[in-house]
Design an enzyme around this catalytic site. Structure first.
Site, mmCIF file in Angstrom:
data_model
loop_
_atom_site.group_PDB
_atom_site.id
_atom_site.type_symbol
_atom_site.label_atom_id
_atom_site.label_comp_id
_atom_site.label_asym_id
_atom_site.label_seq_id
_atom_site.Cartn_x
_atom_site.Cartn_y
_atom_site.Cartn_z
ATOM 1 N N GLU A 76 5.273 -3.722 -4.601
ATOM 2 C CA GLU A 76 4.629 -2.817 -3.324
ATOM 3 C C GLU A 76 4.132 -1.697 -3.529
ATOM 4 O O GLU A 76 3.163 -1.322 -2.755
ATOM 5 C CB GLU A 76 5.766 -3.103 -2.605
ATOM 6 C CG GLU A 76 5.412 -2.561 -1.055
ATOM 7 C CD GLU A 76 4.298 -3.608 -0.351
ATOM 8 O OE1 GLU A 76 4.490 -4.726 -1.000
ATOM 9 O OE2 GLU A 76 3.590 -3.486 0.779
ATOM 10 N N HIS A 104 -4.951 -2.288 0.700
ATOM 11 C CA HIS A 104 -4.167 -2.686 -0.046
ATOM 12 C C HIS A 104 -4.173 -3.405 -1.119
ATOM 13 O O HIS A 104 -3.403 -3.340 -1.668
ATOM 14 C CB HIS A 104 -2.699 -2.774 1.464
ATOM 15 C CG HIS A 104 -1.317 -3.625 0.916
ATOM 16 N ND1 HIS A 104 -0.873 -2.339 1.338
ATOM 17 C CD2 HIS A 104 -0.460 -4.531 0.957
ATOM 18 C CE1 HIS A 104 0.712 -3.239 0.641
ATOM 19 N NE2 HIS A 104 0.014 -4.163 0.780
ATOM 20 N N GLU A 105 -4.193 -4.570 -1.064
ATOM 21 C CA GLU A 105 -4.372 -5.963 -0.983
ATOM 22 C C GLU A 105 -5.607 -5.609 -2.718
ATOM 23 O O GLU A 105 -4.433 -6.115 -3.445
ATOM 24 C CB GLU A 105 -4.903 -7.174 -0.355
ATOM 25 C CG GLU A 105 -4.456 -7.766 0.520
ATOM 26 C CD GLU A 105 -2.850 -7.792 0.636
ATOM 27 O OE1 GLU A 105 -2.221 -8.508 -0.759
ATOM 28 O OE2 GLU A 105 -2.086 -7.502 1.822
ATOM 29 N N HIS A 115 -2.312 -4.701 -4.620
ATOM 30 C CA HIS A 115 -1.597 -6.064 -5.937
ATOM 31 C C HIS A 115 -2.297 -6.695 -6.548
ATOM 32 O O HIS A 115 -1.840 -7.058 -7.744
ATOM 33 C CB HIS A 115 -1.366 -6.995 -4.583
ATOM 34 C CG HIS A 115 -0.433 -6.385 -3.504
ATOM 35 N ND1 HIS A 115 1.243 -6.210 -4.084
ATOM 36 C CD2 HIS A 115 -0.022 -6.098 -2.354
ATOM 37 C CE1 HIS A 115 1.908 -6.213 -2.912
ATOM 38 N NE2 HIS A 115 0.739 -5.486 -2.159
#
Lengths: 497, 497
Positions: free
Chosen positions: B294, B264-265, B268
């Site tokens: 997001e 997930h990170e 980003h």
């Protein structure tokens, strides 16, 4: 109240310096290589902001008004130190500062390149430019401060230190050492004849070495709620008093170098952590100069960790972390012989406690001559060679890389800084002597790993004093006498004679 | 030239923001506990400096002049975005900003204390104060921006998003999900009946999990010369585009949570690393708002790493780092079932891809009513309970801790932010659909661990665009259509139906 203005300003400066200190520590320990350019921009912006903030013209008025306000004794000392820092920061014209810093950056970059190539000829012109600016700077500082030019340079690093006091001390030490180095080498040879030098067999895993270092730091009084230990290419002690960032560098084939490095930096760290917390935003709450800071690191490294009693306590801890085989067959005498090894060498940073001061004294004499105009850069290699030959019996004439090109200080424009190293070693010995007088059983305490006594003395007499007093006043208040070369000489005789 | 003035100002802001970003990352990953007070002082000083620098009155003049200068198209977009940010930053009176931030800090502190005690009654008055200020803020922003009040709040997080566009999209999604959640749960139960859920047997050493995460980051395109992975209590992706600081948190008993967090990170991080480097000092060079950010993390987490093809490539890598036993007896279907597990729950941050949007939609509806004055804080527990019961069949009336007290957003004064999460999930699905059209073999590429195609598409269409366009314009330019709920609905049907 103008004193309140100074405190508000101090808090602002503290915030800026906090950011610079942590960003710099992060850069050396964590930053990926591609982050460098933007990091440099950010830190350089903050340096500019700090300079602008610290040198604003209204500060002079605040100081003048605060001097006539009804202040406590401690506040008066705070104003005096604020004024000293402000005067030192504002005594050069802005355009000169820019010119100087540009020349120094170029010279330092050139030095990095040309030192590797052992190319003095192409480096000398850049150094000439830096020396010319340093002479100009010394003159300007001298006029504002009412000091002699070289004294005005030293004043930046060790407030209160003057050639008139320092030179005789270092002269006496030199006279002693030139004869003592051969004696110490002879004595060492005889010791080795009776008891050959031991060696260690690695590998020593880095994680285990790190745990060993952490446990020693803890025992020595390092406060891990206000600091940490990381790894960097060049070990340092940075950060801020509430968050001290210490680093070391490990080799897996041996552990003593990293451990001694950790102990050295722990000395710096204890000073920072021991500074007066309620004054952290004021100049008077900062550490008192380079020599005193070095005295704290050398106190731990040389006074404590070169002593047999230290290893009586420390050897079992080494075994506990690195295993029984780490020092298999070693006795305390072997460790002490290893950490106290004396060796003539070309390189200052590799030198031992006995030969190191001669490296410094040569530089101290040479840089006084450079600043005073009695020596020109073109003649530096010969002058350097003459001193190294006379003091250490080593010629550097064919090898400028390991001669006058070995240190970053001059290429970066730092003149008046070198004496701090040896003054620090002498201050450390003098503090140790005072502690031994105050605590006759101090060596027994150390043999038990109890450093509370030495820490309490240093906290009371050095750390908690911040910058209330000049370097000479601080050591006099702490030990009862000004810097006394005989104490360091006696220490060397006892340990190496 | 005023455009040049804006660039100089932009560089200054970039330097300040760099310092804040790295100091904040360091605080979460490295700082010893005792460093917190002085760190807070330093970072708060820098925030103040940033605000002062970014809102200086002369900037308005520069923008006005730059608008009439002869600029390139890209420069015109840069001025437009500079103006948008400046207007948003200056539209509240300074004394209101102080009042608001004090109320929010107090409310957030109170929330931390009272949430743990499940004490709604004592918290409600503080939240009432925050809501009153948020209403006032929305009104003021609305007047300056010529928007409706709630739109003016959303504008801070996702420029261009309006209730008139977002509400119908979320309404459609809600209608679908209220019926689809039970269907998905049934379907899941039937799958588990055929193939029971597997479990893993730890412990999984943290160092091994870290290496697994690093190798996945590398494969996904994370540039380790411009970023790193650390550990923090709350995982985040911070730092700056040239030095991205990503964190995760490990448990030794299982590794999938940490790994999915890393993925997930990484989404980003790729966005930040892919922003236009030559515009890093200008607002137009920053990432386009929260929903788009997001969408990049959820693209990696949900679109890529919830797909069977991803695990076809990833399972051997897991075994390579954690050992053959880590997923012993697991097949791709088992991993996919595990990461795609659907479960009704009270807590938004623990929710899965299917139920998560209902948590968001409830908040979106409630906060519109709060800002619009159609709902008062005193009635919030009942209103919350009604929505949770209607959407997810869960009552929270006796448990405000897991009801309206569960998130920090409202206590901290952040209204208009919640929709970003679900809009991000929908934007990710829409980007995935566009990529599948452009690259029919993309799933085969992913099965081979080749992410260059998806990265190239996202770089061209999202990352390199910075903030040139509003959120709705950016997704339209990238995918050919405005936000389309049917794409996300089709995605959920396909994966969970």
């Amino acid at each position: 109240m103008s004193y309140a203005d100074l405190e508000t300003l101090g808090k602002k400066l503290e915030s800026i310096e906090h950011a610079i200190a942590i960003l710099s520590a992060d850069e050396a320990t964590n930053m990926p290589v591609g982050g460098g350019e933007k990091r440099a921009e950010s830190v350089s912006f903050l340096y500019g902001l700090r300079h602008e903030t610290a040198t604003a013209p209204e500060i002079g008025d605040w100081i003048a008004k605060a001097e006539s306000e009804d202040l406590s004794d401690d506040q008066k000392l705070a104003v005096r130190e604020f004024k000293r820092v402000y005067t030192n920061a504002t005594c050069l014209p802005a355009d000169f500062v820019v010119r100087k810093s540009q020349a120094e950056i170029r010279s330092e970059q050139l030095w990095r390149d040309l030192r590797a190539k052992n190319d003095w000829a192409n480096f000398a012109p850049a150094l000439e430019g830096v020396v010319a600016l340093a002479r100009e700077e010394a003159q300007m500082r001298a006029e504002v401060l009412g000091l002699k030019p070289y004294d005005a340079l030293m004043e930046q690093f060790d407030p209160g230190n003057r050639v008139a006091d320092v030179a005789p001390v270092l002269e006496k030490l030199k006279s002693f050492l030139v004869d003592f180095v051969p004696e110490a080498l002879d004595a060492q040879e005889q010791r080795y004849a009776r008891r050959p030098a031991k060696s260690v067999e690695g590998p020593f895993p880095i994680e285990k070495q790190r745990e060993l270092g952490l446990s020693m730091m803890q025992a020595l009084g390092f406060d891990f709620t206000h600091g940490r230990l990381d790894v960097s290419h060049h070990p340092f002690c940075g950060g801020v008093p509430t968050d001290v960032r210490m680093t070391t560098r490990y080799k897996t084939e041996e552990f003593l170098t990293a451990l001694m490095g950790v102990l050295h930096e722990t000395g710096h760290a204890l000073y920072e952590q021991g500074l007066p917390k309620d004054l952290s935003h004021m100049a008077v709450g900062q550490a008192r100069g380079m020599a005193m800071h070095e005295s704290q690191s050398l106190f731990v490294e040389q006074q404590l960790a070169h002593a047999p009693q230290f290893w009586q306590w420390a050897m079992p801890i080494v075994s506990q972390h690195l295993g029984e085989n780490a020092l298999k067959g070693w006795e305390i005498e072997d460790v002490v012989a290893e950490v106290n090894k004396v060796e003539r060498g070309y390189i200052r940073v590799d030198a031992d406690e006995v030969t190191y001061p001669l490296h410094i004294i040569a530089r101290f004499e040479l840089e006084q001559a450079l600043i005073g105009g009695d020596l020109e850069v073109v003649d530096l290699p010969e002058a350097w060679d003459a001193k190294m030959t006379q003091y250490l019996g080593l010629s550097t004439i064919d090898n400028p890389k390991d001669g006058p090109m070995q240190d970053v200080h001059w290429p970066a424009g730092a003149f008046g800084y070198f004496p701090s190293y040896t003054l620090g070693a002498m201050l450390a010995a003098q503090q140790w002597q005072a502690i031994e007088k105050a605590r006759p059983n101090v060596l027994d305490e150390i043999a038990k790993g109890d450093f509370s006594g030495v820490n309490q003395w240093r906290s009371d007499n050095i750390w908690s004093q911040g910058s209330r007093y000049s370097t000479p006043d601080l050591i006099k208040r702490a030990t009862g006498s000004t810097l006394d070369p005989d104490i360091f000489i006696a220490h060397l005789k006892k340990r190496y004679g």
